[in-house]
Design a protein around this motif. Sequence first.
Motif, PDB file in Angstrom:
ATOM      1  N   GLU A  38       0.823  -1.213   0.000  1.00 33.86           N
ATOM      2  CA  GLU A  38       0.000   0.000   0.000  1.00 33.86           C
ATOM      3  C   GLU A  38       0.860   1.268   0.000  1.00 33.86           C
ATOM      4  O   GLU A  38       0.406   2.331   0.361  1.00 33.86           O
ATOM      5  CB  GLU A  38      -0.915  -0.009   1.221  1.00 33.86           C
ATOM      6  N   ASN A  39       2.096   1.135  -0.423  1.00 33.98           N
ATOM      7  CA  ASN A  39       3.071   2.217  -0.329  1.00 33.98           C
ATOM      8  C   ASN A  39       3.196   2.961  -1.658  1.00 33.98           C
ATOM      9  O   ASN A  39       4.079   2.685  -2.466  1.00 33.98           O
ATOM     10  CB  ASN A  39       4.421   1.636   0.108  1.00 33.98           C
ATOM     11  N   TRP A  40       2.307   3.934  -1.873  1.00 36.88           N
ATOM     12  CA  TRP A  40       2.358   4.698  -3.115  1.00 36.88           C
ATOM     13  C   TRP A  40       3.637   5.522  -3.209  1.00 36.88           C
ATOM     14  O   TRP A  40       4.121   5.806  -4.305  1.00 36.88           O
ATOM     15  CB  TRP A  40       1.120   5.583  -3.290  1.00 36.88           C
ATOM     16  N   GLN A  41       4.233   5.872  -2.077  1.00 33.33           N
ATOM     17  CA  GLN A  41       5.490   6.632  -2.102  1.00 33.33           C
ATOM     18  C   GLN A  41       6.614   5.818  -2.740  1.00 33.33           C
ATOM     19  O   GLN A  41       7.484   6.371  -3.422  1.00 33.33           O
ATOM     20  CB  GLN A  41       5.898   7.069  -0.693  1.00 33.33           C
ATOM     21  N   ALA A  42       6.597   4.503  -2.526  1.00 34.78           N
ATOM     22  CA  ALA A  42       7.608   3.644  -3.147  1.00 34.78           C
ATOM     23  C   ALA A  42       7.466   3.651  -4.661  1.00 34.78           C
ATOM     24  O   ALA A  42       8.461   3.640  -5.388  1.00 34.78           O
ATOM     25  CB  ALA A  42       7.497   2.222  -2.599  1.00 34.78           C
ATOM     26  N   ILE A  43       6.231   3.680  -5.141  1.00 29.26           N
ATOM     27  CA  ILE A  43       6.010   3.748  -6.588  1.00 29.26           C
ATOM     28  C   ILE A  43       6.534   5.071  -7.133  1.00 29.26           C
ATOM     29  O   ILE A  43       7.209   5.112  -8.162  1.00 29.26           O
ATOM     30  CB  ILE A  43       4.524   3.584  -6.935  1.00 29.26           C
ATOM     31  N   GLU A  44       6.240   6.159  -6.437  1.00 28.44           N
ATOM     32  CA  GLU A  44       6.729   7.470  -6.877  1.00 28.44           C
ATOM     33  C   GLU A  44       8.255   7.506  -6.888  1.00 28.44           C
ATOM     34  O   GLU A  44       8.869   8.080  -7.795  1.00 28.44           O
ATOM     35  CB  GLU A  44       6.160   8.581  -5.992  1.00 28.44           C
ATOM     36  N   SER A  45       8.878   6.871  -5.907  1.00 32.20           N
ATOM     37  CA  SER A  45      10.337   6.786  -5.867  1.00 32.20           C
ATOM     38  C   SER A  45      10.867   5.989  -7.062  1.00 32.20           C
ATOM     39  O   SER A  45      11.877   6.375  -7.676  1.00 32.20           O
ATOM     40  CB  SER A  45      10.784   6.138  -4.553  1.00 32.20           C
ATOM     41  N   LEU A 100       1.205   2.734 -16.253  1.00 29.77           N
ATOM     42  CA  LEU A 100       0.585   1.806 -15.303  1.00 29.77           C
ATOM     43  C   LEU A 100       1.079   2.058 -13.885  1.00 29.77           C
ATOM     44  O   LEU A 100       0.307   1.941 -12.934  1.00 29.77           O
ATOM     45  CB  LEU A 100       0.762   0.350 -15.733  1.00 29.77           C
ATOM     46  N   LEU A 101       2.349   2.419 -13.719  1.00 26.88           N
ATOM     47  CA  LEU A 101       2.831   2.754 -12.371  1.00 26.88           C
ATOM     48  C   LEU A 101       2.159   4.016 -11.840  1.00 26.88           C
ATOM     49  O   LEU A 101       1.793   4.084 -10.663  1.00 26.88           O
ATOM     50  CB  LEU A 101       4.352   2.911 -12.361  1.00 26.88           C
ATOM     51  N   LYS A 102       1.968   4.990 -12.705  1.00 26.24           N
ATOM     52  CA  LYS A 102       1.264   6.208 -12.287  1.00 26.24           C
ATOM     53  C   LYS A 102      -0.185   5.907 -11.921  1.00 26.24           C
ATOM     54  O   LYS A 102      -0.711   6.444 -10.945  1.00 26.24           O
ATOM     55  CB  LYS A 102       1.320   7.266 -13.393  1.00 26.24           C
ATOM     56  N   ALA A 103      -0.827   5.032 -12.694  1.00 27.42           N
ATOM     57  CA  ALA A 103      -2.215   4.656 -12.399  1.00 27.42           C
ATOM     58  C   ALA A 103      -2.318   3.938 -11.055  1.00 27.42           C
ATOM     59  O   ALA A 103      -3.232   4.200 -10.266  1.00 27.42           O
ATOM     60  CB  ALA A 103      -2.771   3.769 -13.511  1.00 27.42           C
ATOM     61  N   LEU A 104      -1.385   3.049 -10.765  1.00 24.54           N
ATOM     62  CA  LEU A 104      -1.396   2.347  -9.483  1.00 24.54           C
ATOM     63  C   LEU A 104      -1.160   3.315  -8.329  1.00 24.54           C
ATOM     64  O   LEU A 104      -1.859   3.269  -7.318  1.00 24.54           O
ATOM     65  CB  LEU A 104      -0.357   1.228  -9.460  1.00 24.54           C
ATOM     66  N   SER A 105      -0.218   4.215  -8.478  1.00 26.75           N
ATOM     67  CA  SER A 105       0.050   5.207  -7.439  1.00 26.75           C
ATOM     68  C   SER A 105      -1.189   6.058  -7.168  1.00 26.75           C
ATOM     69  O   SER A 105      -1.571   6.282  -6.009  1.00 26.75           O
ATOM     70  CB  SER A 105       1.233   6.100  -7.846  1.00 26.75           C
ATOM     71  N   ALA A 106      -1.837   6.525  -8.220  1.00 25.99           N
ATOM     72  CA  ALA A 106      -3.047   7.348  -8.064  1.00 25.99           C
ATOM     73  C   ALA A 106      -4.157   6.566  -7.381  1.00 25.99           C
ATOM     74  O   ALA A 106      -4.852   7.097  -6.500  1.00 25.99           O
ATOM     75  CB  ALA A 106      -3.511   7.870  -9.420  1.00 25.99           C
ATOM     76  N   THR A 107      -4.332   5.308  -7.743  1.00 30.06           N
ATOM     77  CA  THR A 107      -5.356   4.470  -7.122  1.00 30.06           C
ATOM     78  C   THR A 107      -5.066   4.282  -5.637  1.00 30.06           C
ATOM     79  O   THR A 107      -5.969   4.394  -4.803  1.00 30.06           O
ATOM     80  CB  THR A 107      -5.446   3.103  -7.825  1.00 30.06           C
ATOM     81  N   GLN A 109      -3.384   6.246  -3.673  1.00 31.49           N
ATOM     82  CA  GLN A 109      -3.588   7.507  -2.961  1.00 31.49           C
ATOM     83  C   GLN A 109      -5.074   7.782  -2.718  1.00 31.49           C
ATOM     84  O   GLN A 109      -5.427   8.357  -1.699  1.00 31.49           O
ATOM     85  CB  GLN A 109      -2.929   8.656  -3.739  1.00 31.49           C
ATOM     86  N   ARG A 110      -5.921   7.376  -3.637  1.00 38.21           N
ATOM     87  CA  ARG A 110      -7.368   7.562  -3.483  1.00 38.21           C
ATOM     88  C   ARG A 110      -7.967   6.585  -2.470  1.00 38.21           C
ATOM     89  O   ARG A 110      -8.870   6.942  -1.719  1.00 38.21           O
ATOM     90  CB  ARG A 110      -8.094   7.359  -4.811  1.00 38.21           C
ATOM     91  N   GLU A 111      -7.495   5.356  -2.490  1.00 40.09           N
ATOM     92  CA  GLU A 111      -8.150   4.295  -1.749  1.00 40.09           C
ATOM     93  C   GLU A 111      -7.560   4.005  -0.374  1.00 40.09           C
ATOM     94  O   GLU A 111      -8.195   3.310   0.419  1.00 40.09           O
ATOM     95  CB  GLU A 111      -8.169   3.007  -2.574  1.00 40.09           C
ATOM     96  N   ILE A 112      -6.372   4.482  -0.127  1.00 41.74           N
ATOM     97  CA  ILE A 112      -5.733   4.130   1.163  1.00 41.74           C
ATOM     98  C   ILE A 112      -5.708   5.337   2.077  1.00 41.74           C
ATOM     99  O   ILE A 112      -5.590   6.416   1.741  1.00 41.74           O
ATOM    100  CB  ILE A 112      -4.335   3.571   0.928  1.00 41.74           C
TER     101      ILE A 112
END
Length: 112
Positions: A38-45, A100-107, A109-112
Amino acid sequence: MRQWSFRREDGEWLASSIPRADRNLAAAIETLVVSFGENWQAIESCLDSWARMEQENGFDYSLSTSGAVARRISEETVEICDLYDQFEDMRISAAEFVGLLKALSATMQREI
């Protein structure tokens, strides 16, 4: 180019796309992203590192997660390589990979 979306089910991110990707590609994506939890920050990194390596190297670089490796094999292409016999190695466009990584990060951030 496919547009990816993600939904959380039983603690895992399940991937789907329009137009629809075959099951092997979806499995490759899901295996690649499972370690983000659930770590969207890791995706952004990862996205930051990916962009930096593109500037520094052009192509011929990779990023690994616990389940798979994303390897930039040309200016246009990323190969997602299996580490544990969970899917057959797949190739997608570099733009689709970043999308796809941006889409996962956005999802996330919305859901968690």
